[in-house]
Design an enzyme around this catalytic site. Structure first.
Site, PDB file in Angstrom:
ATOM      1  N   GLY A  49      39.861  47.124  25.957  1.00  0.00           N
ATOM      2  CA  GLY A  49      40.578  46.865  27.362  1.00  0.00           C
ATOM      3  C   GLY A  49      41.971  46.726  26.917  1.00  0.00           C
ATOM      4  N   ALA A  72      43.806  43.758  26.534  1.00  0.00           N
ATOM      5  CA  ALA A  72      43.781  42.841  25.187  1.00  0.00           C
ATOM      6  C   ALA A  72      43.843  43.532  23.986  1.00  0.00           C
ATOM      7  CB  ALA A  72      43.050  41.552  25.476  1.00  0.00           C
ATOM      8  N   SER A  83      39.241  46.901  32.118  1.00  0.00           N
ATOM      9  CA  SER A  83      40.638  46.925  32.268  1.00  0.00           C
ATOM     10  C   SER A  83      41.024  48.465  32.834  1.00  0.00           C
ATOM     11  CB  SER A  83      41.494  47.135  30.894  1.00  0.00           C
ATOM     12  OG  SER A  83      41.248  45.774  30.180  1.00  0.00           O
ATOM     13  N   HIS A 120      33.144  38.342  43.763  1.00  0.00           N
ATOM     14  CA  HIS A 120      33.603  38.966  44.765  1.00  0.00           C
ATOM     15  C   HIS A 120      32.918  39.129  46.135  1.00  0.00           C
ATOM     16  CE1 HIS A 120      35.661  42.227  46.932  1.00  0.00           C
ATOM     17  NE2 HIS A 120      37.061  42.151  46.295  1.00  0.00           N
ATOM     18  N   ARG A 158      38.121  33.982  49.721  1.00  0.00           N
ATOM     19  CA  ARG A 158      37.015  34.662  48.849  1.00  0.00           C
ATOM     20  C   ARG A 158      35.897  34.044  48.605  1.00  0.00           C
ATOM     21  NH1 ARG A 158      38.949  38.354  43.828  1.00  0.00           N
ATOM     22  NH2 ARG A 158      39.783  39.895  45.365  1.00  0.00           N
ATOM     23  N   HIS A 161      32.404  38.838  39.292  1.00  0.00           N
ATOM     24  CA  HIS A 161      33.861  39.728  39.076  1.00  0.00           C
ATOM     25  C   HIS A 161      34.554  39.302  37.801  1.00  0.00           C
ATOM     26  CE1 HIS A 161      36.713  42.509  40.528  1.00  0.00           C
ATOM     27  NE2 HIS A 161      37.589  41.427  40.577  1.00  0.00           N
ATOM     28  N   ARG A 165      40.772  31.739  39.128  1.00  0.00           N
ATOM     29  CA  ARG A 165      41.847  32.808  38.839  1.00  0.00           C
ATOM     30  C   ARG A 165      42.705  33.311  40.160  1.00  0.00           C
ATOM     31  NH1 ARG A 165      41.640  38.954  38.080  1.00  0.00           N
ATOM     32  NH2 ARG A 165      40.083  38.813  39.724  1.00  0.00           N
ATOM     33  N   SER A 213      44.818  38.544  35.728  1.00  0.00           N
ATOM     34  CA  SER A 213      44.071  38.625  34.163  1.00  0.00           C
ATOM     35  C   SER A 213      44.640  39.917  33.774  1.00  0.00           C
ATOM     36  CB  SER A 213      42.621  38.885  34.730  1.00  0.00           C
ATOM     37  OG  SER A 213      42.348  39.575  35.892  1.00  0.00           O
ATOM     38  N   LEU A 214      44.967  40.911  34.292  1.00  0.00           N
ATOM     39  CA  LEU A 214      45.721  41.899  33.132  1.00  0.00           C
ATOM     40  C   LEU A 214      46.996  41.271  32.597  1.00  0.00           C
ATOM     41  CD1 LEU A 214      45.360  45.065  35.664  1.00  0.00           C
ATOM     42  CD2 LEU A 214      44.126  44.659  33.524  1.00  0.00           C
TER      43      LEU A 214
HETATM   44  C1  FAD Z   1      36.587  46.501  39.447  1.00  0.00           C
HETATM   45  C2  FAD Z   1      37.350  45.683  38.717  1.00  0.00           C
HETATM   46  C3  FAD Z   1      38.800  45.292  39.406  1.00  0.00           C
HETATM   47  C4  FAD Z   1      39.538  44.423  38.846  1.00  0.00           C
HETATM   48  N1  FAD Z   1      40.670  44.575  39.171  1.00  0.00           N
HETATM   49  C5  FAD Z   1      41.907  43.743  38.805  1.00  0.00           C
HETATM   50  C6  FAD Z   1      43.123  43.810  39.142  1.00  0.00           C
HETATM   51  O1  FAD Z   1      43.567  44.699  40.033  1.00  0.00           O
HETATM   52  N2  FAD Z   1      44.310  42.954  38.499  1.00  0.00           N
HETATM   53  C7  FAD Z   1      43.713  42.175  37.404  1.00  0.00           C
HETATM   54  O2  FAD Z   1      44.543  41.299  36.768  1.00  0.00           O
HETATM   55  N3  FAD Z   1      42.467  42.126  37.282  1.00  0.00           N
HETATM   56  C8  FAD Z   1      41.638  42.868  37.752  1.00  0.00           C
HETATM   57  N4  FAD Z   1      40.155  42.923  37.175  1.00  0.00           N
HETATM   58  C9  FAD Z   1      40.038  41.849  36.027  1.00  0.00           C
HETATM   59  C10 FAD Z   1      40.448  42.814  34.700  1.00  0.00           C
HETATM   60  O3  FAD Z   1      40.336  44.284  34.914  1.00  0.00           O
HETATM   61  C11 FAD Z   1      39.786  41.942  33.598  1.00  0.00           C
HETATM   62  O4  FAD Z   1      39.809  40.831  33.712  1.00  0.00           O
HETATM   63  C12 FAD Z   1      40.610  42.814  32.369  1.00  0.00           C
HETATM   64  O5  FAD Z   1      40.792  44.009  32.398  1.00  0.00           O
HETATM   65  C13 FAD Z   1      39.948  42.340  31.135  1.00  0.00           C
HETATM   66  O6  FAD Z   1      40.572  43.135  29.786  1.00  0.00           O
HETATM   67  P1  FAD Z   1      39.850  42.826  28.437  1.00  0.00           P
HETATM   68  O7  FAD Z   1      40.878  43.590  27.635  1.00  0.00           O
HETATM   69  O8  FAD Z   1      40.003  41.325  28.180  1.00  0.00           O
HETATM   70  O9  FAD Z   1      38.338  43.339  28.530  1.00  0.00           O
HETATM   71  P2  FAD Z   1      37.958  44.585  28.901  1.00  0.00           P
HETATM   72  O10 FAD Z   1      38.737  45.601  29.628  1.00  0.00           O
HETATM   73  O11 FAD Z   1      36.541  44.269  29.832  1.00  0.00           O
HETATM   74  O12 FAD Z   1      37.630  45.367  27.505  1.00  0.00           O
HETATM   75  C14 FAD Z   1      36.300  44.766  26.658  1.00  0.00           C
HETATM   76  C15 FAD Z   1      36.314  45.901  25.535  1.00  0.00           C
HETATM   77  O13 FAD Z   1      35.579  45.128  24.648  1.00  0.00           O
HETATM   78  C16 FAD Z   1      34.306  46.193  24.309  1.00  0.00           C
HETATM   79  N5  FAD Z   1      33.129  45.609  23.673  1.00  0.00           N
HETATM   80  C17 FAD Z   1      32.519  44.571  24.304  1.00  0.00           C
HETATM   81  N6  FAD Z   1      31.618  43.945  23.432  1.00  0.00           N
HETATM   82  C18 FAD Z   1      31.775  44.829  22.286  1.00  0.00           C
HETATM   83  C19 FAD Z   1      30.968  44.743  20.914  1.00  0.00           C
HETATM   84  N7  FAD Z   1      29.919  43.814  20.819  1.00  0.00           N
HETATM   85  N8  FAD Z   1      31.417  45.716  20.020  1.00  0.00           N
HETATM   86  C20 FAD Z   1      32.370  46.510  20.149  1.00  0.00           C
HETATM   87  N9  FAD Z   1      33.148  46.501  21.328  1.00  0.00           N
HETATM   88  C21 FAD Z   1      32.970  45.703  22.237  1.00  0.00           C
HETATM   89  C22 FAD Z   1      34.094  46.942  25.595  1.00  0.00           C
HETATM   90  O14 FAD Z   1      33.399  48.019  25.474  1.00  0.00           O
HETATM   91  C23 FAD Z   1      35.628  47.046  26.137  1.00  0.00           C
HETATM   92  O15 FAD Z   1      36.260  48.199  25.409  1.00  0.00           O
HETATM   93  C24 FAD Z   1      39.405  43.690  37.744  1.00  0.00           C
HETATM   94  C25 FAD Z   1      38.169  43.996  37.409  1.00  0.00           C
HETATM   95  C26 FAD Z   1      37.053  44.690  37.800  1.00  0.00           C
HETATM   96  C27 FAD Z   1      35.798  44.858  36.987  1.00  0.00           C
END
Ligand code: FAD
Length: 502
Positions: free
Chosen positions: A12, A14, A42, A229, A276, A332, A367, A372-373
């Protein structure tokens, strides 16, 4: 003996940003991800990224809004960092080629969202911000000579050597599991949505990072604070549940129960446009009593105003011009997680965390939308920089010796056979550890989760990990004897409610 590199778990925002930052500091990294690079929350983010760039806005105002949303629990220093370093990260994204929507004057278009006092949400491709962002970073990561990407590779457990986490056991899509030695491990595994019956989170959001960290005795914090949500599309077998955006209610759609009665006004005079969590609780009550639907039939020209939502509904055989839209609250976002310092270090040596899996202190009990992004960018960046500095200073002799790790016994079918247990767990969590909790519901959930765990074969490690995290959330919710932010207990109502009912 090959030199160990940092292993980043997750692709994602991060994980990708940590990898890019490390590489731009001259440090090679291995990035592993369960499915493909594009499978993450993400990539699905719609709304955008909150950042104080507009005239009349400032990081301190963004910080004040973030602190207000957190219901008193955010760490002011973490919030200051988030809001003051956000603009630089967005400029860096632009330099990498990210295209955010601009107005006719060529400036970034800044949207306004609930609980933000200034327009400060940047979008890409309208409501396709996440896809655009991940698309841009994917290009950078895939062709960077210092980054190795392993797709379809799941981290199964962390390996420790004394006080330090020294590697991971990974399971590739095909073949046997193996040990990947690492100079550090960065968990960027995202959220926990798949522990609940209805969630907007992708299938990969099974709380792995929390389970891995807990089993390695790293500290977790604030697990009880979950954000729901109010209106996700609810159809049997549709997982994840697509979001039906608040804009649909804003355009006049009404929430009705199975008798066709508009119920949102029972909870709040603002009806469908109440905050919400208020709307989500009202929808949950109606859902439990037989169902909740959005009636959008009076919205003129719905397909033209909401083409994206119309396309989703059409895919599921629904026509918003004639049909009611079945909805339910959906898990969510997780505010808590793996406790880190402000550089992303977890409480276990060698372990780091960034993004939704982490608890940096920026969200507290709730939040602020679109933060979060931004958190993913800002704190992954700090982790990447701090880790690069540590690695430069690390004496090669200080690295752990390469050791064979006993192969783990795996039964590929064990988890598949546990799907009915997971379904029961999701229903249990939704009903008892969801939007409304009480001592009785939490105790019941704890007992049931213990029963499920006892009945699950040892080989079903994915199921065990999810049951473990479900239990950790439940216990945290039991311990917090108050209502605050995303955590609402009917036996400890918020002070305002107590006054109203007094
Ligand atoms: C539908 C939706 C809409 C959203 N809209 C917004 C928005 O408009 N603005 C905002 O700020 N936030 C939004 N959010 C929240 C935001 O998208 C997330 O909080 C953020 O993207 C999380 O990023 P991340 O990199 O931490 O994790 P993620 O993007 O969830 O990535 C996690 C990664 O870890 C991998 N992974 C997990 N477990 C393992 C494992 N055991 N081994 C190997 N890989 C693994 C997954 O496959 C994935 O690639 C939204 C969320 C959703 C679901």
């Amino acid at each position: 003996m090959t030199t160990p590199r940092p292993v980043i778990v997750g692709t994602g925002i991060a994980g990708l940003w940590t990898a890019w930052r490390l590489a731009s500091e001259g440090q090679p990294a291995v990035v592993v991800t369960k499915e493909t690079l594009a499978d993450s929350a993400s990539a699905w983010a719609q709304g955008g990224i909150a950042v104080a760039l507009g005239p009349g806005d400032s990081p301190s105002q963004h910080a004040a809004d973030t602190l207000a949303a957190s219901d008193g629990l955010a760490d002011p220093e973490a919030v200051r960092i988030l809001t003051s370093e956000g603009p630089s990260r967005v400029y860096e994204l632009l330099a990498l080629g990210a295209r955010f929507d601009r107005g006719l004057d060529g400036r970034l278009r800044l949207g306004l969202e609930a609980a933000h006092t200034q327009p400060r949400i940047i979008h890409a491709g309208g409501d396709r911000t996440g896809a655009a962002l991940i698309g841009c970073l994917a290009q950078v990561i895939r062709c960077h000579p210092l980054i190795e990407l392993l797709e379809h590779t799941e981290v199964v457990r962390l390996v420790e050597d004394g006080e330090r986490v020294t590697g991971v056991i990974v399971l590739p899509g095909s073949g046997a599991d193996y040990f990947l030695r690492a100079s550090a491990i960065v968990l960027a595994t995202g959220g926990v949505g798949q522990l609940y019956a209805v969630t907007t989170n992708p299938r990969v959001a099974t709380a792995d990072g929390w389970a891995l960290a807990h089993r390695a005795v790293a500290e977790l914090r604030d697990l009880e604070f979950l954000q729901f949500h109010p209106t996700a599309l609810k159809l049997p077998g549709v997982n994840p549940a697509p979001l039906i955006s608040e804009a649909v209610r804003g355009a006049g759609a009404l929430l009705v129960d199975r008798a066709g009665r508009r119920f949102a006004l029972d909870a709040d005079a603002r009806g469908e446009l109440a905050p919400r969590d208020v709307v989500a609780r009202a929808v949950a009550i109606a859902d439990a009593a037989g169902g909740a639907w959005l009636d959008a039939r009076a919205i003129a020209d719905f397909p033209a105003v909401f083409p994206g939502t119309t396309a989703i509904l059409t895919r599921h055989g629904l026509d918003p011009v004639h049909d009611l839209i079945p909805v339910a609250p959906a898990l969510h976002y997780a505010m808590g997680g793996v406790l880190t310092d402000l550089q992303g270090r977890a409480t276990r040596a060698g372990l780091w965390a960034a993004g939704e899996v982490a608890s940096t202190g920026v969200h507290g009990a709730n939040r602020l939308a679109s933060n979060s992004l931004l958190e993913g960018l800002v704190f992954a960046d700090r982790a990447g920089r701090a880790l690069a500095t540590e690695l430069r200073e690390q004496a090669p002799s200080g690295l752990p010796a390469d050791q064979p790790v006993a192969a783990l016994r795996r039964d590929a079918g064990a988890d598949a056979a546990c799907e009915p247990t997971l379904m029961e767990m999701r229903e249990l969590m939704t009903a008892n550890v969801g939007l409304q909790r009480s001592e009785g519901s939490l105790l019941h959930a704890e007992q049931e989760l213990a029963r499920f765990t006892g009945a699950t074969p040892a080989d079903a490690w994915r199921t065990h990990n999810q049951l473990l995290v479900a239990r950790l959330i439940t216990t945290a919710a039991r311990r917090r004897r108050e209502s605050r932010g995303g955590h609402r207990r009917s036996d400890y109502p918020p002070a305002a409610l107590e006054r109203e009912s007094a």
